[in-house]
Structure formats: structure tokens, C-alpha cells
Enzyme design. Sequence first.
Site, short mmCIF file in Angstrom:
data_model
loop_
_atom_site.label_atom_id
_atom_site.label_comp_id
_atom_site.label_asym_id
_atom_site.label_seq_id
_atom_site.Cartn_x
_atom_site.Cartn_y
_atom_site.Cartn_z
N HIS A 157 0.81 -1.22 0.00
CA HIS A 157 0.00 0.00 0.00
C HIS A 157 0.84 1.27 0.00
O HIS A 157 0.33 2.35 -0.26
CB HIS A 157 -0.94 0.00 1.22
CG HIS A 157 -2.03 -1.02 1.11
ND1 HIS A 157 -3.30 -0.71 0.73
CD2 HIS A 157 -2.01 -2.37 1.28
CE1 HIS A 157 -4.04 -1.81 0.69
NE2 HIS A 157 -3.27 -2.83 1.02
N ASP A 369 3.60 9.34 -0.49
CA ASP A 369 2.41 8.59 -0.12
C ASP A 369 2.13 7.54 -1.19
O ASP A 369 2.25 7.84 -2.38
CB ASP A 369 1.20 9.55 -0.03
CG ASP A 369 0.29 9.22 1.14
OD1 ASP A 369 0.18 8.04 1.47
OD2 ASP A 369 -0.29 10.16 1.72
C1 GDG Z 1 -1.98 3.70 3.55
C2 GDG Z 1 -0.98 4.42 2.61
C3 GDG Z 1 -2.75 4.45 0.84
C4 GDG Z 1 -7.93 10.43 8.50
N1 GDG Z 1 -8.20 11.20 9.59
C5 GDG Z 1 -9.36 10.74 10.09
C6 GDG Z 1 -9.82 9.69 9.28
N2 GDG Z 1 -8.92 9.53 8.31
C7 GDG Z 1 -9.04 8.53 7.25
C8 GDG Z 1 -9.14 9.18 5.90
C9 GDG Z 1 -8.69 8.03 4.98
C10 GDG Z 1 -7.70 7.26 5.87
O1 GDG Z 1 -7.91 7.69 7.21
C11 GDG Z 1 -6.26 7.59 5.50
O2 GDG Z 1 -5.94 6.97 4.30
P1 GDG Z 1 -4.68 7.45 3.44
O3 GDG Z 1 -4.72 6.74 2.16
O4 GDG Z 1 -4.73 8.91 3.27
O5 GDG Z 1 -3.38 7.13 4.30
P2 GDG Z 1 -2.74 5.89 5.17
O6 GDG Z 1 -3.50 5.66 6.43
O7 GDG Z 1 -1.31 6.27 5.37
O8 GDG Z 1 -2.88 4.58 4.26
C12 GDG Z 1 -1.74 5.29 1.62
C13 GDG Z 1 -3.62 3.64 1.79
O9 GDG Z 1 -2.82 2.87 2.69
C14 GDG Z 1 -4.54 2.67 1.03
O10 GDG Z 1 -3.83 1.85 0.16
O11 GDG Z 1 -3.56 5.32 0.08
O12 GDG Z 1 -0.82 5.89 0.71
O13 GDG Z 1 -0.04 5.19 3.36
O14 GDG Z 1 -9.75 7.18 4.69
O15 GDG Z 1 -10.44 9.63 5.70
N3 GDG Z 1 -10.98 9.03 9.49
C15 GDG Z 1 -11.72 9.43 10.55
N4 GDG Z 1 -11.32 10.44 11.39
C16 GDG Z 1 -10.17 11.10 11.20
O16 GDG Z 1 -9.85 12.01 11.98
N5 GDG Z 1 -12.88 8.81 10.78
#
Ligand code: GDG
Length: 479
Positions: A157, A369
Amino acid sequence: MGRLVVVSNRVALPRRGEPTAGGLAVALKDVLKANGGLWFGWSGETLKGPTTGEVKAVRYQGIDYATTDLNETDYKGFYAGYSNNILWPLFHFRLGLLEYDRKQAAAYRRVNRDFAKALMPLLAPDDVIWIHDYQLIPMGAELRALGARQRIGFFLHIPFPPWAVFSALPGADMLLRDLLAYDLVGVQTKRDLAGLVNCMQDGLELDIDAGHGVTATNGGIQRRTQLSAHAIGIDTRSFATTARKAAFGPDAQRMKASMGDRQLIVGAERLDYTKGLPHRLRGFAALLANFPEHLNRVTYLQVAARSRNEVASYRDLRRELDQLAGRINGDYAEFDWSPVRYVARAVARDTLAGFYRAADVGLVTPLRDGMNLVAKEYVAAQDPTNPGVLILSSFAGAAETMDGALLVNPLDPEAMAEQLDRALKMPLEERRDRWSSMMRGLEEQTASRWAENFLAELEEQTLPAEPPAAWTAPAAVRN
Ligand code: GDG
């Protein structure tokens, strides 16, 4: 296709009455249901004494869940240590933060072996196994060592760096060889695929065939591992609906009332150094310094949910952000306006969706990312008649396809300020054009489509004619 077995470090165990959190969990549950599946991984529980190897099983809504616990030593060595303090910075190009420790490397391998041992008795011969992410890279090789002959796919990921970066890891070649136990290795973007291919070529001196496959021999048996890019998406429709409803909810209404007629910039992520949060605050400070017409006209809301607090670099980041946000507010605030609203805890998912919809600008500027789902969620949440503008780091995987975003180098605060100014002043027609082209992409490239495409490609792979009796030690791999 046979039964699907998904393996991930943390299993999203079902809790009655609680909606599933992210698009990823939803997409995986959908494919698991369609194929009568099993989801295996760590329960999230840490035991004080030795691990028992016991597997707890529950069945809920057509899916079997099997979880195992870690003890405190393994949690510290495998998870907080090797996975989060060594592999995470390495894969995000942050070699200065990598604190290598041999004991942690041993714990990583031991836990992967224990996971393989715990899963093995649950497997049927025609199962299709899909292992996720950097915590579990060696698990495929460990399963092969125990005699697993099933199709096994792996998806990373996070970004895949080129050999020039990857080679800094002691034992880098061993970790790469582990990948050769899989029939398919998927990464998020073309850039990651180039990194992976480069590692196979320069790190292991293996040839890549015309179809992006790499063939290696182990124990006298040849296996071809397909390498490919599969960009993850979100459940676009459902997120758009959540945001539309949330806009009328009490939190979004309170937020709007507190803003008056000021514009809103929003950012939301786990508090992680890869997300470039201090750089973002500096970019916003540069906006206020260089474009004073925005003073008292714009507010920047940053939600930064705390994570991995046991790792020192994460605690340092928290302190740095507290200081920066405090300084910007000290320098620019007026009695009726604070430029930065910084919330260092998670907010509910639908509340977040409502904030995205209310925001004129989504500011998503990670230093690196894999994909970045926040960028996709921000776009999906917009009101089609009056959409906001996405400012996106060119170092996020999402930048490869989200052509309507304003791209920015997060290391350049002045450039970020210019893009912020442009976004805040962008006319409706341009906002609509940019948004529609991104939304079309998001409607096609959903999380379910990602899972289906990956599994279809895994299904296409030809397995070794004479399956290996056992996958011997990875060091024995020869070109
Ligand atoms: C890894 C990879 C890849 C964030 N703050 C809150 C909250 N979030 C949710 C967001 C989003 C998720 O968390 C974060 O997803 P990301 O993709 O931005 O980042 P990672 O957690 O680092 O995920 C990344 C992913 O895997 C999938 O393959 O895209 O590059 O690093 O859904 O909305 N959710 C809530 N409260 C918050 O304060 N409920």
C-alpha cells in the site's frame, strides 16, 4: 476462483451495529463475501506472557475471521520496531529516520513465520491467498516453506523506492527475494512499479521479461512473479452520499456558523511525518504573509489523528506541530479570528465528510504517499454545483491520475502559498471542469474495482508446473 483468504496485519473485526470505517475494509469485505472468504491477521491484542499461537475464529455476515495475538516483545520488535521504525521510513524515502536493530529484524521474521504457521492449517488446496502490506512481506515465503502451493498475491500500500534507497536496509536483498515467493506483487503506481523493477534488476540482478514478470528458481522449481501497478480507490458513490447527508448534520452546521463568510481550507490525516504537516503549516503561513488579502478571510482546519505514539519521531512531530500552529495563530490571529484550527484527534467519518464538502480547498500535501485516499475522498465529497479545489503533492500516488488537482511540491512553502491563493480565487467554471474530470476517474477506479482487477490478474498467473514440495530458504534463489 477458489475461496479468497485475505491476510493483513490488523483485521477489521466486525462489531455489531458499527459501520465499517474505510473504503479499503469495505472493498475487501465485498470480495470476501463474493468468494466465501477468510480474513486472517493480528487481533490488535498484545499479551503480557508468551504467545499461545491460538487462533480465534468468528463468522459474521458470510465472512470467517481468524485472528492471533502478539506478545509485548513481538509487538515492540515486529510492529512498533521493524515495521514502523525501519520499513515505514525506508519505503517513504526517509533514511535519516531509519533506526536499524537486528533484534527487531529477527522479530519481524519470527512473527511472519508464526503467522504462516497459524494460517497453514486453515488453508484448503484451491484457496487464493492475498497478503497485504509491508508488515507481512516475508509471509508468502514462510507459507511456501511450510509447503503452501496455492496462488499467493501480495499488495504493497505504500511507495516502492528504487534500489539506491532500498539498498540502505541491512538485508535488503533478502526482503526482495521474499517477494519472489508470490505469483503476483502489486504496487500502487507506475512510479512504484519502476522502483520495484529497479530493485529486482539492480538489487538481485534478475531480468524482467516483456510482460513485467521476473522468474527465479528455488529448490529446482521455477516460479514467475508478475509485477504490476493497481491503483487503489475508494467507494466513491457511498462517500459522496455520506458527504451530502453530513452537510446537513449538526457538526457541519456548527462549522459553517463558526466560519461566517470566510473561506475554509481542510486537511485530515493520521499524525505522521510522511504527510508533510509542518510543511503544510509553513505553506499556509506563507499565504498569510505573501497574500495579505486573505487575512481574516480564510481559516485552515487541520485534523491530525494521533497514531504510533510509541515511536519517538511521532511524538517529536506532535510537538513541532503544536509549536507551529501556536506561532501562526500568535502572529496572525485577531480577536474574532484564528487562522489555524488544529484538532489533534480523530473525528467521526461522516463529520469529516461534511467538513470536506464545506471546504473551498482540500490541502493534501504528503512528502511521499502510496496513494492517499484523503485526496480522493475530498473530491468525492464535493457539491457538483459548487466544488472546491484539490491541492495535491506531486509525491502522492494519487497525483498520477488526479489531473484536475493543483499540484505542488510540499518542500516549497512559497509555491504552496501561490497554489492556495489560486485555489481560493478560482472561478466556478474552472473549479467545475477540474472537479468533473477527477470525479469521472474516481467513479471508474473504485476500491472494489481495484480488488477485482488485482484478483483477476492473480487468477491469470500460471503456477509452476511441478509445484515445489517446499520453498527453501530465500537465500538459495538463483537467476
Ligand atoms: C496507507 C498508505 C494508501 C484520517 N483522519 C481521520 C480519518 N482519516 C481517514 C481518511 C482516509 C484514511 O484515514 C487515511 O488513508 P490514506 O490513504 O490517506 O493514508 P494511510 O492511512 O497512510 O494509508 C496510503 C492507503 O494505505 C490505502 O492503500 O492510500 O498511501 O499510506 O480514509 O479519511 N478518518 C476518521 N477520522 C479522522 O480524523 N474517521
